[in-house]
Design a protein around this motif. Sequence first.
Motif, PDB file in Angstrom:
ATOM      1  N   GLU A 238       0.824  -1.217   0.000  1.00  0.00           N
ATOM      2  CA  GLU A 238       0.000   0.000   0.000  1.00  0.00           C
ATOM      3  C   GLU A 238       0.854   1.261   0.000  1.00  0.00           C
ATOM      4  N   VAL A 239       1.907   1.252   0.789  1.00  0.00           N
ATOM      5  CA  VAL A 239       2.799   2.419   0.844  1.00  0.00           C
ATOM      6  C   VAL A 239       3.460   2.655  -0.509  1.00  0.00           C
ATOM      7  N   GLU A 240       3.682   1.594  -1.258  1.00  0.00           N
ATOM      8  CA  GLU A 240       4.285   1.713  -2.585  1.00  0.00           C
ATOM      9  C   GLU A 240       3.290   2.224  -3.627  1.00  0.00           C
ATOM     10  N   LEU A 241       2.057   1.696  -3.623  1.00  0.00           N
ATOM     11  CA  LEU A 241       1.115   1.974  -4.704  1.00  0.00           C
ATOM     12  C   LEU A 241       0.212   3.177  -4.457  1.00  0.00           C
ATOM     13  N   LEU A 242      -0.248   3.371  -3.236  1.00  0.00           N
ATOM     14  CA  LEU A 242      -1.266   4.389  -2.996  1.00  0.00           C
ATOM     15  C   LEU A 242      -0.782   5.821  -3.233  1.00  0.00           C
ATOM     16  N   PRO A 243       0.407   6.221  -2.789  1.00  0.00           N
ATOM     17  CA  PRO A 243       0.847   7.597  -3.073  1.00  0.00           C
ATOM     18  C   PRO A 243       0.951   7.884  -4.575  1.00  0.00           C
ATOM     19  N   LYS A 244       1.393   6.902  -5.347  1.00  0.00           N
ATOM     20  CA  LYS A 244       1.482   7.093  -6.800  1.00  0.00           C
ATOM     21  C   LYS A 244       0.090   7.302  -7.396  1.00  0.00           C
ATOM     22  N   ALA A 245      -0.876   6.512  -6.917  1.00  0.00           N
ATOM     23  CA  ALA A 245      -2.238   6.646  -7.424  1.00  0.00           C
ATOM     24  C   ALA A 245      -2.838   7.991  -7.039  1.00  0.00           C
TER      25      ALA A 245
END
Length: 435
Positions: free
Chosen positions: A354-361
């Motif tokens: 989640e820390v990897e994907l959510l900020p990018k989204a």
Amino acid sequence: MVRKMGYDWKILLKNKYYHYAIKLGVSVLLVGLAFRLLYDRSYDFSPVSDAPFLQDHQISAPPFNSQQKSDQIPARESIDNREGQCNLFAGDWVHSPIEPLYTYKTCRYVEDHQNCLKNGRPDTDYLHWRWKPHGCELPRLNAGRFLELMRNKSWAFIGDSISRNHVQSFLCMLSTVENAVEAYHDEKYKNRRWVFASYNFTVWVIWSPLLAEAAIFEDINGVSNSEIELYLDRFDKNWTELFESMDYMVLSTGKWFTKPTIYYENDTVLGCHRCYTKNLTDFGFNRAYERVLNNVLEYIIASNPKGMVFYRSSVPDHFENGDWDSGGACKRTGPVKAGEFVVNELDRIIGEIEVELLPKALAKASEKGVGLRVLDVWGASLLRPDGHPGPYRFFQPFAKEENATVINDCLHWCLPGPIDSWNDMLVEMVVRGLE
């Protein structure tokens, strides 16, 4: 062996080994009864398997101990921190004399399994802590004001049993002004809709534990007889068919990805996770979760929905000294400080994805003007190992025997309890967005 089965049962009873078989059968029946009691339906909320931590006791043991501790303390940066606004997700729990907005006596939506006080939990201090963000105050949910803002609006909470736990808290907090009337439920009570009639405000709870299309082979007690069949490239229509019509959506998933699963893509088997009796490649639940979460986020952004979408972060469980089936319990009676509780390995992996994907989204959604936010309750929830039913998932579990062995629930949340703070955060984000 086949010939023995043709013997007269009276002769078999004389065989001492048959007595052992009888004892074994009785033991299995008693274990089955315990599971049925653990997952028995409550009056208000229906018989959906209510504990994702019951993984699959009929298939096989996990490849590693899910209580293995990570070497890293997950004191992570909050995911959705808007510049110029107070970060609601970074803070501490402070003691408060203020009583909860509701009790199990005033709210009809409290499920028996989360009704900790009615079930005999002796301590009440866990009710007297409020979440205090660093640098600002988190307003308590004002039910009257919120309902006025939500006139003619619709909400949906989409996910697993934690999402159902969340919507129960939501309904209870709003019930201080008006009780919602149930307008729909499906046959198994997995999907339900309530209406606050005076405001024409609709609230859904949608059962979609993986957000992707899946064939799930579980009975009412959460007992599996086969691996889940998960289609990584297809969405669960349970939520996508409602997606465009909702004004606000709260999506989440995570825990179910750790269950034994066979993965498909383009109708072809990719591999599996924990399918020890199958001759398939180990695909890894982390890869599956990453792929599904990324697909969901891309779908939201590409759809540019009319409403606001919140992705609720995963939350760690708080089993200590074992897992749910090996003596694990949650006996703490107050919050902990950052670094005092270390998440298990499975939760750590889910959280890192989640820390990897959510900020990018979030960045991509912001560029395109899409209403996507993250309700990052990980940090606040991590510090509340005292907020779970524990043995008080059951009614008066120690009434007959003070030292009885009772299966603990250290995943779901007492109502009222710390989960109510999720709605304080959620409503504050909505109010900020409307100002």
